[in-house]
Design a protein around this motif. Structure first.
Motif, PDB file in Angstrom:
ATOM      1  N   ARG A  93     -41.762  -5.788  41.566  1.00  0.00           N
ATOM      2  CA  ARG A  93     -41.157  -5.314  40.324  1.00  0.00           C
ATOM      3  C   ARG A  93     -41.618  -3.893  40.008  1.00  0.00           C
ATOM      4  NH1 ARG A  93     -42.632  -6.959  34.139  1.00  0.00           N
ATOM      5  NH2 ARG A  93     -40.965  -5.759  33.148  1.00  0.00           N
ATOM      6  N   GLY A  94     -42.923  -3.646  40.169  1.00  0.00           N
ATOM      7  CA  GLY A  94     -43.430  -2.304  39.919  1.00  0.00           C
ATOM      8  C   GLY A  94     -42.777  -1.264  40.816  1.00  0.00           C
ATOM      9  N   ALA A  95     -42.479  -1.665  42.056  1.00  0.00           N
ATOM     10  CA  ALA A  95     -41.810  -0.760  43.005  1.00  0.00           C
ATOM     11  C   ALA A  95     -40.297  -0.759  42.829  1.00  0.00           C
ATOM     12  CB  ALA A  95     -42.168  -1.163  44.432  1.00  0.00           C
ATOM     13  N   ARG A  96     -39.777  -1.589  41.915  1.00  0.00           N
ATOM     14  CA  ARG A  96     -38.348  -1.705  41.609  1.00  0.00           C
ATOM     15  C   ARG A  96     -37.548  -2.111  42.842  1.00  0.00           C
ATOM     16  NH1 ARG A  96     -37.040   3.232  37.497  1.00  0.00           N
ATOM     17  NH2 ARG A  96     -35.230   1.889  37.163  1.00  0.00           N
ATOM     18  N   ASN A  97     -38.130  -3.074  43.565  1.00  0.00           N
ATOM     19  CA  ASN A  97     -37.514  -3.555  44.801  1.00  0.00           C
ATOM     20  C   ASN A  97     -36.947  -4.952  44.547  1.00  0.00           C
ATOM     21  OD1 ASN A  97     -36.833  -4.386  47.383  1.00  0.00           O
ATOM     22  ND2 ASN A  97     -38.646  -3.483  48.329  1.00  0.00           N
ATOM     23  N   ILE A  98     -35.691  -5.016  44.128  1.00  0.00           N
ATOM     24  CA  ILE A  98     -35.066  -6.272  43.736  1.00  0.00           C
ATOM     25  C   ILE A  98     -34.934  -7.224  44.925  1.00  0.00           C
ATOM     26  CG2 ILE A  98     -32.981  -7.326  42.784  1.00  0.00           C
ATOM     27  CD1 ILE A  98     -34.715  -5.734  40.811  1.00  0.00           C
ATOM     28  N   LYS A  99     -34.545  -6.699  46.076  1.00  0.00           N
ATOM     29  CA  LYS A  99     -34.392  -7.553  47.254  1.00  0.00           C
ATOM     30  C   LYS A  99     -35.711  -8.213  47.632  1.00  0.00           C
ATOM     31  CE  LYS A  99     -30.414  -5.249  49.394  1.00  0.00           C
ATOM     32  NZ  LYS A  99     -29.916  -4.529  50.589  1.00  0.00           N
ATOM     33  N   ALA A 100     -36.796  -7.469  47.480  1.00  0.00           N
ATOM     34  CA  ALA A 100     -38.105  -8.038  47.826  1.00  0.00           C
ATOM     35  C   ALA A 100     -38.438  -9.218  46.923  1.00  0.00           C
ATOM     36  CB  ALA A 100     -39.184  -6.969  47.721  1.00  0.00           C
ATOM     37  N   VAL A 101     -38.073  -9.128  45.639  1.00  0.00           N
ATOM     38  CA  VAL A 101     -38.343 -10.230  44.716  1.00  0.00           C
ATOM     39  C   VAL A 101     -37.656 -11.496  45.209  1.00  0.00           C
ATOM     40  CG1 VAL A 101     -37.954 -11.108  42.384  1.00  0.00           C
ATOM     41  CG2 VAL A 101     -38.698  -8.747  42.711  1.00  0.00           C
ATOM     42  N   ARG A 102     -36.362 -11.370  45.545  1.00  0.00           N
ATOM     43  CA  ARG A 102     -35.624 -12.541  46.023  1.00  0.00           C
ATOM     44  C   ARG A 102     -36.264 -13.126  47.270  1.00  0.00           C
ATOM     45  NH1 ARG A 102     -30.887 -10.457  46.276  1.00  0.00           N
ATOM     46  NH2 ARG A 102     -30.840  -9.782  48.443  1.00  0.00           N
ATOM     47  N   ARG A 103     -36.642 -12.281  48.202  1.00  0.00           N
ATOM     48  CA  ARG A 103     -37.188 -12.765  49.462  1.00  0.00           C
ATOM     49  C   ARG A 103     -38.570 -13.400  49.275  1.00  0.00           C
ATOM     50  NH1 ARG A 103     -35.301  -7.503  53.061  1.00  0.00           N
ATOM     51  NH2 ARG A 103     -33.076  -8.050  53.124  1.00  0.00           N
ATOM     52  N   ILE A 104     -39.365 -12.830  48.382  1.00  0.00           N
ATOM     53  CA  ILE A 104     -40.691 -13.396  48.124  1.00  0.00           C
ATOM     54  C   ILE A 104     -40.567 -14.786  47.514  1.00  0.00           C
ATOM     55  CG2 ILE A 104     -42.768 -13.163  46.702  1.00  0.00           C
ATOM     56  CD1 ILE A 104     -42.328 -10.063  47.000  1.00  0.00           C
ATOM     57  N   VAL A 105     -39.680 -14.930  46.525  1.00  0.00           N
ATOM     58  CA  VAL A 105     -39.491 -16.229  45.880  1.00  0.00           C
ATOM     59  C   VAL A 105     -38.945 -17.246  46.881  1.00  0.00           C
ATOM     60  CG1 VAL A 105     -38.212 -17.481  44.099  1.00  0.00           C
ATOM     61  CG2 VAL A 105     -39.197 -15.230  43.602  1.00  0.00           C
ATOM     62  N   ARG A 106     -37.999 -16.811  47.702  1.00  0.00           N
ATOM     63  CA  ARG A 106     -37.434 -17.717  48.701  1.00  0.00           C
ATOM     64  C   ARG A 106     -38.515 -18.194  49.665  1.00  0.00           C
ATOM     65  NH1 ARG A 106     -32.824 -14.851  51.312  1.00  0.00           N
ATOM     66  NH2 ARG A 106     -34.359 -13.922  52.702  1.00  0.00           N
ATOM     67  N   GLN A 107     -39.347 -17.287  50.124  1.00  0.00           N
ATOM     68  CA  GLN A 107     -40.408 -17.687  51.046  1.00  0.00           C
ATOM     69  C   GLN A 107     -41.491 -18.491  50.332  1.00  0.00           C
ATOM     70  OE1 GLN A 107     -39.937 -17.289  54.403  1.00  0.00           O
ATOM     71  NE2 GLN A 107     -37.988 -16.636  53.530  1.00  0.00           N
ATOM     72  N   GLY A 108     -41.620 -18.282  49.013  1.00  0.00           N
ATOM     73  CA  GLY A 108     -42.522 -19.129  48.237  1.00  0.00           C
ATOM     74  C   GLY A 108     -42.061 -20.580  48.254  1.00  0.00           C
ATOM     75  N   PHE A 109     -40.747 -20.788  48.132  1.00  0.00           N
ATOM     76  CA  PHE A 109     -40.208 -22.148  48.234  1.00  0.00           C
ATOM     77  C   PHE A 109     -40.433 -22.715  49.633  1.00  0.00           C
ATOM     78  CE2 PHE A 109     -37.258 -21.141  44.560  1.00  0.00           C
ATOM     79  CZ  PHE A 109     -37.832 -22.062  43.704  1.00  0.00           C
ATOM     80  N   TRP A 110     -40.243 -21.877  50.650  1.00  0.00           N
ATOM     81  CA  TRP A 110     -40.513 -22.326  52.020  1.00  0.00           C
ATOM     82  C   TRP A 110     -41.965 -22.793  52.146  1.00  0.00           C
ATOM     83  CZ3 TRP A 110     -38.188 -20.056  57.011  1.00  0.00           C
ATOM     84  CH2 TRP A 110     -36.790 -19.966  56.904  1.00  0.00           C
ATOM     85  N   ALA A 111     -42.875 -21.998  51.601  1.00  0.00           N
ATOM     86  CA  ALA A 111     -44.300 -22.347  51.673  1.00  0.00           C
ATOM     87  C   ALA A 111     -44.559 -23.657  50.944  1.00  0.00           C
ATOM     88  CB  ALA A 111     -45.147 -21.227  51.072  1.00  0.00           C
ATOM     89  N   ALA A 112     -43.918 -23.859  49.778  1.00  0.00           N
ATOM     90  CA  ALA A 112     -44.096 -25.096  49.015  1.00  0.00           C
ATOM     91  C   ALA A 112     -43.616 -26.303  49.814  1.00  0.00           C
ATOM     92  CB  ALA A 112     -43.344 -24.997  47.686  1.00  0.00           C
TER      93      ALA A 112
END
Length: 472
Positions: A93-112
């Motif tokens: 968010r600080g870097a204003r990288n919207i795509k990164a947010v989506r990918r991080i959350v998606r991989q967070g679900f994968w990890a879960a």
């Protein structure tokens, strides 16, 4: 895409003018207070289970406690790992990288999903493990009844942590509070219906408690997911689009940052478990007094814990926008609020400790007087304990905002197990200070860790925790 198109002069959202302590204080408080209350509510959810299990009788309470004691360390390990989503999304968010947010959350679900699949088979071995540990076979069998169903909570509960991390990173903490309170109410109602068989439903006792826990976590996951998918601020992330598309770099990053967090949590939980076992060698009154003092300290701890989560977000946000001054402001502001509150709670424990402990045991009963006296003495030590415990948790979370978790993990393990526990044993048993010595050992271990972590955050630039281009 920007996080807030209305930011003045093209500044990223929530960027503070240099030296703006007052604004950082307001931003941290705004972010933290719902998290603090949500943490208290989360504790209330667990307390509800304990209270209602007690209504079933001492055997059910003992079996349910054993089940949760076995399940929780595995769950907390998973929470620590997927909790890496918070600093990573804050940095994105600080870097204003919207795509990164989506990918991080998606991989967070994968990890879960992966963690649930790995941990569930281990948890299901509860009866075998308790047999090795010499636990009562009857209680082990009843605990297994709970775990056979309760293990299903791993997947939705870890998913909730992923979405809570996303929402925290974007300052949307009030919805976390509201959904958590809703979960407490739902869990209490489901327990009432399923454990005791009201309104024509079967009386399922411990199995009913397990079903209620699983249903509550699935309901909370559904509520968080509905909010994120429908709220205009979050639906732009499209977190479920191409859900099965891998992003191995970010998947590995979650485990790289999150695994040390999970192990740190396990080390601290293990320290307090070991302390409880040491208390068990002293007698029933000591164990009861320890439980009372620890419950009071745990309640106060929710404030610096909530502030620590806020510190992770604020520091991570500043780190993402490459703002060294913002990192300094965010970290030290959270530290000042956390230690300030803990100083107040420490004073309360020292002055009002004897009155506080009577909430738990009736002082009119002579058989309770010894345990109450012990609890008051432990609570006095908990006053000092509060200051260092608040300092270490805020400092640890601030470092997580910098993605610095491996060295803090080693510091914590060393401080808890090679300082705190040995001191507790030596003072408690060699110097015969008994429970007071054990509590002094806990305080010494936390003080040692607090000193190391606060020093590490203070020396973040010299230690290379900030990119060289990030000038203050």
């Amino acid at each position: 895409m920007s996080d807030n198109a209305a930011s003045p002069a093209g500044m990223p959202p929530n960027v503070l003018p240099p030296g703006s302590w007052r604004r950082e204080l307001a931003a941290t408080f705004h972010l933290a207070w719902p998290l603090v209350v949500a943490q208290v509510a989360q504790n209330a959810l667990q307390a509800t289970d304990v209270i209602m299990m007690g209504w079933l009788g001492p055997e059910s309470l003992a079996a349910g406690t054993l089940a949760n004691t076995f399940l929780m360390p595995f769950f907390l390990l998973g929470v620590g790992i997927v909790g890496a989503v918070a600093p990573l999304t804050a940095q994105a968010r600080g870097a204003r990288n919207i795509k990164a947010v989506r990918r991080i959350v998606r991989q967070g679900f994968w990890a879960a999903i992966l963690l649930g699949a790995l941990l569930a088979p281990i948890v299901l071995q509860i009866r075998t493990v308790f047999g090795w540990l010499g636990q009562d076979p009857f209680l082990a069998a009843r605990a297994e009844e709970y775990v056979q169903i309760g293990v299903l909570m791993l997947w939705p509960a870890l998913g909730v942590i992923v979405l809570r991390s996303l929402l925290s990173s974007f300052d949307s903490t009030r919805v976390i509070l509201l959904i958590t309170i809703g979960g407490v109410i739902l869990n209490a109602c489901a327990n009432y219906l399923l454990m005791f068989g009201h309104f024509g439903l079967p009386r399922l006792e411990l199995r009913g408690a397990a079903i209620a826990t699983v249903l509550t976590n699935f309901a909370m996951l559904a509520a968080f997911l509905t909010f994120v998918l429908r709220h205009r601020r979050f639906r732009r992330f499209n977190i479920l689009i191409r859900f099965w598309k891998p992003d191995w770099q970010r998947f590995r990053e979650i485990f790289r940052i999150g695994t040390p967090i999970g192990l740190t949590v396990l080390a601290e939980v293990g320290l307090f478990t070991a302390a409880a076992l040491l208390m068990g060698r002293l007698g029933t009154d000591e164990v009861a007094a320890h439980a009372i003092a620890l419950q009071c300290a745990s309640l106060a701890f929710m404030v610096p814990l909530g502030l620590g989560i806020a510190a992770t977000v604020r520091v991570g946000f500043a780190y993402g926008r490459r703002d060294a001054d913002g990192i300094r402001l965010a970290g030290w502001t959270a530290f000042a609020i956390g230690t300030g509150f803990m100083a107040i709670s420490a004073l309360a424990f020292l002055v009002f400790g004897p009155a506080i402990v009577t909430v738990f045991l009736d002082p009119q009963k002579p058989e309770n007087l010894h345990a109450l006296a012990l609890a008051a003495s432990y609570l006095a030590i908990a006053g000092v304990f509060q200051l260092v415990d608040g300092a270490q948790v805020v400092a640890a979370h601030a470092l997580r905002g910098l993605s610095d978790t491996a060295i803090p993990m080693l510091m914590a393990i060393f401080g808890y197990w090679l300082v705190g526990l040995p001191v507790a044993y030596v003072l408690g048993f060699i110097f015969e200070m008994r429970g007071v010595g054990i509590w002094l050992g806990l305080a010494s271990g936390l003080a040692f860790v607090a000193l190391l972590l606060v020093t590490r955050f203070a020396m973040r630039e010299k230690l290379g925790l900030l990119p060289k281009a990030m000038a203050p």
